[in-house]
Write an enzyme that holds these catalytic residues in place. Structure first.
Site, PDB file in Angstrom:
ATOM      1  N   ASN A  10       0.532  -7.556   4.618  1.00  0.00           N
ATOM      2  CA  ASN A  10       0.973  -8.730   3.850  1.00  0.00           C
ATOM      3  C   ASN A  10       2.287  -9.234   4.456  1.00  0.00           C
ATOM      4  O   ASN A  10       3.329  -8.616   4.280  1.00  0.00           O
ATOM      5  CB  ASN A  10       1.173  -8.302   2.383  1.00  0.00           C
ATOM      6  CG  ASN A  10       1.789  -9.397   1.540  1.00  0.00           C
ATOM      7  OD1 ASN A  10       1.797 -10.567   1.912  1.00  0.00           O
ATOM      8  ND2 ASN A  10       2.323  -9.016   0.390  1.00  0.00           N
ATOM      9  N   HIS A  95      -0.217  -9.696  -6.956  1.00  0.00           N
ATOM     10  CA  HIS A  95       0.897  -9.002  -6.297  1.00  0.00           C
ATOM     11  C   HIS A  95       2.095  -9.024  -7.246  1.00  0.00           C
ATOM     12  O   HIS A  95       2.336 -10.016  -7.938  1.00  0.00           O
ATOM     13  CB  HIS A  95       1.228  -9.700  -4.973  1.00  0.00           C
ATOM     14  CG  HIS A  95       2.170  -8.898  -4.129  1.00  0.00           C
ATOM     15  ND1 HIS A  95       3.511  -8.835  -4.387  1.00  0.00           N
ATOM     16  CD2 HIS A  95       1.951  -8.099  -3.058  1.00  0.00           C
ATOM     17  CE1 HIS A  95       4.089  -8.029  -3.499  1.00  0.00           C
ATOM     18  NE2 HIS A  95       3.166  -7.572  -2.678  1.00  0.00           N
ATOM     19  N   GLU A  97       5.117  -9.486  -6.819  1.00  0.00           N
ATOM     20  CA  GLU A  97       6.064 -10.602  -6.627  1.00  0.00           C
ATOM     21  C   GLU A  97       5.540 -11.864  -7.319  1.00  0.00           C
ATOM     22  O   GLU A  97       6.325 -12.690  -7.798  1.00  0.00           O
ATOM     23  CB  GLU A  97       6.313 -10.831  -5.129  1.00  0.00           C
ATOM     24  CG  GLU A  97       7.176  -9.710  -4.550  1.00  0.00           C
ATOM     25  CD  GLU A  97       6.974  -9.435  -3.074  1.00  0.00           C
ATOM     26  OE1 GLU A  97       6.396 -10.276  -2.366  1.00  0.00           O
ATOM     27  OE2 GLU A  97       7.398  -8.347  -2.621  1.00  0.00           O
ATOM     28  N   GLU A 167       0.520  -0.503  -6.298  1.00  0.00           N
ATOM     29  CA  GLU A 167       1.823  -0.794  -5.715  1.00  0.00           C
ATOM     30  C   GLU A 167       2.904  -0.640  -6.780  1.00  0.00           C
ATOM     31  O   GLU A 167       3.199  -1.599  -7.514  1.00  0.00           O
ATOM     32  CB  GLU A 167       1.841  -2.234  -5.184  1.00  0.00           C
ATOM     33  CG  GLU A 167       0.817  -2.519  -4.123  1.00  0.00           C
ATOM     34  CD  GLU A 167       1.287  -3.626  -3.206  1.00  0.00           C
ATOM     35  OE1 GLU A 167       1.419  -3.378  -2.005  1.00  0.00           O
ATOM     36  OE2 GLU A 167       1.564  -4.730  -3.695  1.00  0.00           O
ATOM     37  N   GLY A 173       9.269  -2.980  -0.888  1.00  0.00           N
ATOM     38  CA  GLY A 173      10.394  -3.564  -0.164  1.00  0.00           C
ATOM     39  C   GLY A 173      11.699  -2.824  -0.370  1.00  0.00           C
ATOM     40  O   GLY A 173      12.770  -3.335  -0.027  1.00  0.00           O
ATOM     41  N   SER A 210       6.551   0.338   0.581  1.00  0.00           N
ATOM     42  CA  SER A 210       7.344   0.986   1.633  1.00  0.00           C
ATOM     43  C   SER A 210       6.520   1.937   2.509  1.00  0.00           C
ATOM     44  O   SER A 210       7.018   2.988   2.922  1.00  0.00           O
ATOM     45  CB  SER A 210       8.559   1.693   1.030  1.00  0.00           C
ATOM     46  OG  SER A 210       9.397   0.748   0.372  1.00  0.00           O
TER      47      SER A 210
HETATM   48  C1  PEP Z   1       3.725  -5.478  -0.298  1.00  0.00           C
HETATM   49  O1  PEP Z   1       4.213  -6.558  -0.026  1.00  0.00           O
HETATM   50  O2  PEP Z   1       2.615  -5.448  -0.843  1.00  0.00           O
HETATM   51  C2  PEP Z   1       4.467  -4.265   0.047  1.00  0.00           C
HETATM   52  C3  PEP Z   1       3.947  -3.111  -0.278  1.00  0.00           C
HETATM   53  O3  PEP Z   1       5.660  -4.411   0.690  1.00  0.00           O
HETATM   54  P1  PEP Z   1       6.500  -3.239   1.448  1.00  0.00           P
HETATM   55  O4  PEP Z   1       5.517  -2.499   2.315  1.00  0.00           O
HETATM   56  O5  PEP Z   1       7.506  -4.003   2.265  1.00  0.00           O
HETATM   57  O6  PEP Z   1       7.094  -2.382   0.424  1.00  0.00           O
END
Ligand code: PEP
Length: 252
Positions: A10, A95, A97, A167, A173, A210
């Protein structure tokens, strides 16, 4: 039932045109030898070029978001049908975000999920608890609510086009990934819900938060982790390539 790993990158709101072009080329070359499903999920403006570039390779293209309506007066929005017509095979729904910054409720996530499936794409539906929810001991309860909202509305036939991404919001992030044990506990819990809803389909459960080339092997060694949704580490083809290689090794 076979277990096919999926590693999806992503890109979020990152990359300018030249970087995007070279990242697509890089991912195609690192994905070549691997026996896993690989997807890149660039910003909307790069989708057509990305789809053209991946033709003849093992890499698929996905979108980060869509509107749930098919068409109409929704300025600035893009429908699932448009994304499918552009050549996208995957689209994300829910997601964190989107949930956090754009107010997407479970109800909206469900509508988007159904629109994505209806358009013939695979949905990667994202779920996960916040730090406060985890600290209050409510991680599983929150995830159960989010997963139930989605799977209770999906037709049996459509489960073959569903992937769930667990997630934890606190891990996205932040550089603070869930430990393999923490992730496995929630994945196993999600597996139970999915097995009840769709006993004949192995629905991939991806871990996101991450993921890097340093922790991918340990995460993929868990029995209910079927791949990863990768943010930051998908912006460097070599690092993303090592995550793909770890999935390849775990699946063989
Ligand atoms: C994501 O955007 O779905 C994500 C898991 O980001 P990151 O790997 O940067 O934590």
């Amino acid at each position: 039932m076979s277990r096919t790993f999926l590693v999806a990158g992503n890109w979020k709101m990152n990359t300018l045109p030249e970087e995007a072009e070279s990242l697509v080329r890089g991912v195609i070359s690192v994905a070549e030898a691997a026996n896993v499903n690989v997807a890149i999920i660039p910003p909307f403006v790069y989708l057509f070029d990305a789809v053209r570039s991946v033709q003849g390779s093992s890499v698929a293209v996905g979108a980060q978001n869509c509107h749930y309506e098919k068409k109409g007066a929704f300025t600035g929005e893009i429908s699932a049908e448009m994304l499918a017509a552009a050549g996208c095979r995957y689209t994300l729904a829910g997601h964190s975000e989107r949930r956090l910054y754009f107010g997407e409720s479970d109800e909206i996530v469900v509508k988007k999920t159904l629109a994505i499936l209806d358009a013939g794409m695979t949905v990667i539906a994202c779920v996960g608890e916040t730090l406060n929810e985890r600290q209050a001991g409510n991680a599983l309860k929150v995830v159960e609510r989010q997963v139930d909202a989605i799977v209770s509305k999906i037709d049996k036939d459509a489960f073959a086009n569903v992937a769930i991404a667990y997630e934890p919001v606190w891990a996205i992030g932040t550089g603070l990934a869930a430990t393999p044990e923490q992730a496995q506990e929630v994945h196993k819990f999600i597996r139970t819900i999915l097995t009840t809803a769709a006993p004949d389909t192995h629905i991939p459960i991806l871990y996101g938060g991450s993921v890097t080339d340093a922790n991918a092997t340990e995460l993929f060694a868990q029995p209910d982790i079927d791949g990863a949704l990768v943010g930051g580490a998908s912006l460097k083809a070599d690092v993303f390539g090592r995550i793909i290689a770890a999935a390849d090794k775990a699946s063989s």
